[in-house]
Design a protein around this motif. Structure first.
Motif, PDB file in Angstrom:
ATOM      1  N   UNK A 153     -20.624  75.316  47.915  1.00  0.00           N
ATOM      2  CA  UNK A 153     -20.429  74.859  49.282  1.00  0.00           C
ATOM      3  C   UNK A 153     -19.519  75.775  50.075  1.00  0.00           C
ATOM      4  N   UNK A 154     -18.461  76.272  49.437  1.00  0.00           N
ATOM      5  CA  UNK A 154     -17.520  77.141  50.135  1.00  0.00           C
ATOM      6  C   UNK A 154     -18.163  78.460  50.542  1.00  0.00           C
ATOM      7  N   UNK A 155     -19.078  78.964  49.731  1.00  0.00           N
ATOM      8  CA  UNK A 155     -19.710  80.242  50.012  1.00  0.00           C
ATOM      9  C   UNK A 155     -20.889  80.111  50.979  1.00  0.00           C
ATOM     10  N   UNK A 156     -21.752  79.111  50.746  1.00  0.00           N
ATOM     11  CA  UNK A 156     -22.973  78.999  51.547  1.00  0.00           C
ATOM     12  C   UNK A 156     -22.915  77.887  52.588  1.00  0.00           C
ATOM     13  N   UNK A 157     -21.829  77.102  52.585  1.00  0.00           N
ATOM     14  CA  UNK A 157     -21.596  76.058  53.585  1.00  0.00           C
ATOM     15  C   UNK A 157     -22.689  74.997  53.602  1.00  0.00           C
ATOM     16  N   UNK A 158     -23.188  74.683  52.413  1.00  0.00           N
ATOM     17  CA  UNK A 158     -24.164  73.619  52.245  1.00  0.00           C
ATOM     18  C   UNK A 158     -23.589  72.562  51.312  1.00  0.00           C
TER      19      UNK A 158
ATOM     20  N   UNK B 257     -27.011  84.089  39.368  1.00  0.00           N
ATOM     21  CA  UNK B 257     -25.860  84.985  39.552  1.00  0.00           C
ATOM     22  C   UNK B 257     -25.331  84.950  40.988  1.00  0.00           C
ATOM     23  N   UNK B 258     -25.205  83.740  41.515  1.00  0.00           N
ATOM     24  CA  UNK B 258     -24.577  83.533  42.813  1.00  0.00           C
ATOM     25  C   UNK B 258     -25.479  83.713  44.010  1.00  0.00           C
ATOM     26  N   UNK B 259     -26.738  84.081  43.790  1.00  0.00           N
ATOM     27  CA  UNK B 259     -27.630  84.329  44.927  1.00  0.00           C
ATOM     28  C   UNK B 259     -28.444  83.092  45.273  1.00  0.00           C
ATOM     29  N   UNK B 260     -28.403  82.703  46.549  1.00  0.00           N
ATOM     30  CA  UNK B 260     -29.258  81.635  47.061  1.00  0.00           C
ATOM     31  C   UNK B 260     -29.918  82.106  48.347  1.00  0.00           C
TER      32      UNK B 260
ATOM     33  N   UNK C 114     -24.259  85.946  49.016  1.00  0.00           N
ATOM     34  CA  UNK C 114     -24.525  86.462  50.364  1.00  0.00           C
ATOM     35  C   UNK C 114     -24.294  85.385  51.413  1.00  0.00           C
ATOM     36  N   UNK C 115     -23.379  84.475  51.135  1.00  0.00           N
ATOM     37  CA  UNK C 115     -23.129  83.370  52.056  1.00  0.00           C
ATOM     38  C   UNK C 115     -22.524  83.784  53.373  1.00  0.00           C
ATOM     39  N   UNK C 116     -21.894  84.950  53.442  1.00  0.00           N
ATOM     40  CA  UNK C 116     -21.296  85.401  54.690  1.00  0.00           C
ATOM     41  C   UNK C 116     -22.335  85.601  55.790  1.00  0.00           C
ATOM     42  N   UNK C 117     -23.602  85.738  55.403  1.00  0.00           N
ATOM     43  CA  UNK C 117     -24.656  85.956  56.395  1.00  0.00           C
ATOM     44  C   UNK C 117     -25.128  84.659  57.034  1.00  0.00           C
ATOM     45  N   UNK C 118     -24.606  83.520  56.564  1.00  0.00           N
ATOM     46  CA  UNK C 118     -25.094  82.226  57.030  1.00  0.00           C
ATOM     47  C   UNK C 118     -24.256  81.734  58.199  1.00  0.00           C
ATOM     48  N   UNK C 119     -24.889  81.557  59.350  1.00  0.00           N
ATOM     49  CA  UNK C 119     -24.227  80.935  60.505  1.00  0.00           C
ATOM     50  C   UNK C 119     -25.279  80.510  61.512  1.00  0.00           C
TER      51      UNK C 119
ATOM     52  N   UNK D 226     -36.148  85.825  52.639  1.00  0.00           N
ATOM     53  CA  UNK D 226     -35.093  86.627  52.034  1.00  0.00           C
ATOM     54  C   UNK D 226     -34.093  87.091  53.072  1.00  0.00           C
ATOM     55  N   UNK D 227     -33.226  88.023  52.713  1.00  0.00           N
ATOM     56  CA  UNK D 227     -32.200  88.539  53.592  1.00  0.00           C
ATOM     57  C   UNK D 227     -32.468  90.009  53.903  1.00  0.00           C
TER      58      UNK D 227
END
Length: 549
Positions: A101-106, A423-426, A515-520, A532-533
């Motif tokens: 949640x902290x990384x991807x804000x979900x 490995x942390x990717x969503x 890659x949660x920093x790309x989410x906004x 994908x990203x």
């Protein structure tokens, strides 16, 4: 035709806020509360999490769990060691799952789709929501006991033993039920506030409630003749019985966190930065709960000195204080009971109302948001109140352990999926993709690997649970059940990891890749969606069965 139009208009008016351009399938997957939290609502800093856990630690559940260890035969220091170990382990689980949640804000309902599938996630979500509703009623009933003491400290005639009523199944009198209903009714306004604003409630609780608990401790110690008689009390069980009681004490502490382990993302999604939800939680949880538990242990031990019998429920002890003293003592009971009522309110909102609201939002996104889900949770809790959970220390810890059996399997699958398999990717956009080509659609929307692991984690504890509720079972099964959370978590984790090795899942990474920093302000409608990203460093694979994990 007119009737159908009226029904359609009514349905449209009841619908909650969501993005424009969604297909009918996507309306079953998203609304405003389910989307990743945008930057403007990421308002929780590290001190907000510290205040949250300090406030969360001070509740009657925590007191009763630690006190029940003393009742079970441990000395005060043995029980406190169990608390430190149990809550330190819990903090690690909390931070581990809250990282998503902290990384991807979900929140948990959306993150769960990566592990169980777009539609397969609905059962774990329903399971969590149903338990939250039941426990909302339980916590409200405990809060009702606080209100009962507040009223009785003013009018001593408000006595459950002298005013029997028509209510049964644990509610022994009309004063009990009326007090419970008052607390339930007064809790409703708190459900109205959005999650990113409710942090202020926990700040108020963190400043007001702990001092009242310390005052209660000092009061009990004075009446017991000081700390000497308490610290000199030794354990009443020995040998293997002592060893297993220590194990059960540790597991009871972990079981108290079973719900928050899997839904910590519902709060960490509002973190300003991912690191704000790491050390603040990792340190605040064991310290806050250990100090609160120490108060509970010493107060429970004091009761054994004062009344020649240990009282595991602090509210029962306060009730005795009312009978023993005059107006000044009743005033003290009123203030401490008020603090406990505030404590129960905060705990019920954080652990049950918000969690159930988030889960129900995922079950019916078209018409339910977190606020509406919270009110549904309160209504169900009122109707289902399982009062018999609190009739004895044994029943309480038994049902608490049963609660963790189901949730530990979910936590095991989700943690393994995020850390070892992906490995942390969503692919966050993919979590709202209901098409068959979607990365998390799997087989008919269900990840059978996740379900197989989930069932395996439950089965390892089923026989032992039968023994815990009075059935004759092999000793080995009972020993396994004593480690129920670990057994469920480990079996589910290993099963899921093994299945994903044999039958890889899509959207995995060959190296650690968050890659949660790309989410906004994510737009999930298909006509604005990219697969994908657009990041050259991303090595994620897309498409069904294309996993490289």
């Amino acid at each position: 035709m007119t009737l159908s139009r009226h029904l359609k208009d009514l349905a449209d008016r009841l619908a909650v806020e969501s993005e424009e351009g969604l297909t009918p399938s996507q309306r079953m997957l998203t609304n405003y509360d389910l989307k990743p939290v945008e930057v403007s609502r990421r308002q929780w800093g590290p001190w907000n999490y510290v205040g949250f856990w300090i406030a969360e630690s001070y509740n009657i559940n925590t007191w009763m769990i630690s006190s029940s260890m003393v009742i079970g035969g441990l000395s005060w220091w043995q029980a406190w060691i169990c608390v430190w170990i149990g809550y330190s382990i819990s903090a690690c689980f909390i931070v581990m799952n809250g990282r998503i949640g902290a990384m991807y804000h979900i929140g948990f309902p959306v993150a769960n789709r990566a592990s169980f599938g777009i539609w397969g996630s609905l059962w774990p979500i329903f399971n969590r929501a149903a338990m939250a509703c039941i426990w909302y009623g339980v916590q409200a009933y405990i809060g009702g006991n606080c209100v009962y003491l507040m009223i009785r400290s003013i009018w001593k005639s408000w006595d459950r033993t002298k005013a029997p009523g028509p209510f049964e199944a644990g509610v022994s009198s009309t004063p009990d039920f009326v007090s419970f209903f008052i607390f339930w009714l007064c809790s409703l306004p708190a459900i109205w506030f959005p999650v990113h604003k409710i942090r202020h409630l926990f700040t108020v609780k963190a400043y007001f409630v702990p001092p009242a608990g310390i005052a209660f401790l000092i009061w009990a110690l004075v009446r017991a003749g000081g700390v000497g008689p308490i610290v000199n009390q030794s354990n009443t069980i020995y040998g293997s019985d002592l060893a297993w009681e220590v194990v059960k004490g540790i597991m009871s502490s972990i079981a108290n966190f079973a719900t928050l382990v899997i839904n910590d993302s519902d709060f960490t999604r509002f973190a300003r930065r991912p690191k704000d939800a790491i050390w603040s939680q990792l340190l605040a949880i064991p310290v806050g709960f250990a100090l609160t538990s120490l108060i509970g242990i010493l107060v429970s031990s004091s009761s054994g000195v004062i009344y020649n019998e240990p009282i595991w429920n602090p509210l029962s002890l306060l009730d005795r204080f009312i009978d023993d003293g005059g107006a000044a003592q009743r005033f003290g009971v009123f203030v401490i009971s008020l603090a406990f009522a505030v404590a129960q309110l905060g705990t019920n909102i954080s652990a049950n109302s918000i969690s159930a609201g988030s889960d129900m939002t995922a079950l019916l996104p078209r018409y339910i948001n977190i606020r509406r889900g919270g009110y549904i949770c309160a209504a169900v809790g009122l109707a289902m109140c399982p009062y018999n959970l609190l009739t004895s220390a044994n029943n309480f810890t038994t049902y608490l352990s049963a609660y963790s059996v189901f949730l530990s399997s979910i936590a095991g699958v989700m943690s393994t999926d995020y850390y070892l398999v992906r490995k942390g990717y969503l692919n966050v956009k993919g979590l709202y993709d209901a098409r068959r080509t979607g990365p998390y659609f799997f087989t008919f929307g269900v990840n059978w690997r996740g379900y197989t692991a989930y069932i395996a984690g439950i089965l390892i504890n089923v026989v032992g649970f039968a023994g815990a509720v009075g059935r004759e079972v092999p000793k080995g099964a009972a020993y396994i059940y004593n480690l129920n959370f670990f057994c469920g978590f480990i079996v589910a984790s290993l099963t899921y990891w093994g299945l994903c090795k044999i039958w890889p899942v899509p959207e995995t990474s060959v190296k650690w890749m968050e890659v949660g920093d790309a989410v906004d302000d994510l737009q999930v409608a298909y006509d604005t969606m990219n697969d994908g990203y657009d990041d050259e460093e991303t090595t994620a694979t897309s498409g069904k069965g294309a996993g490289t994990g």
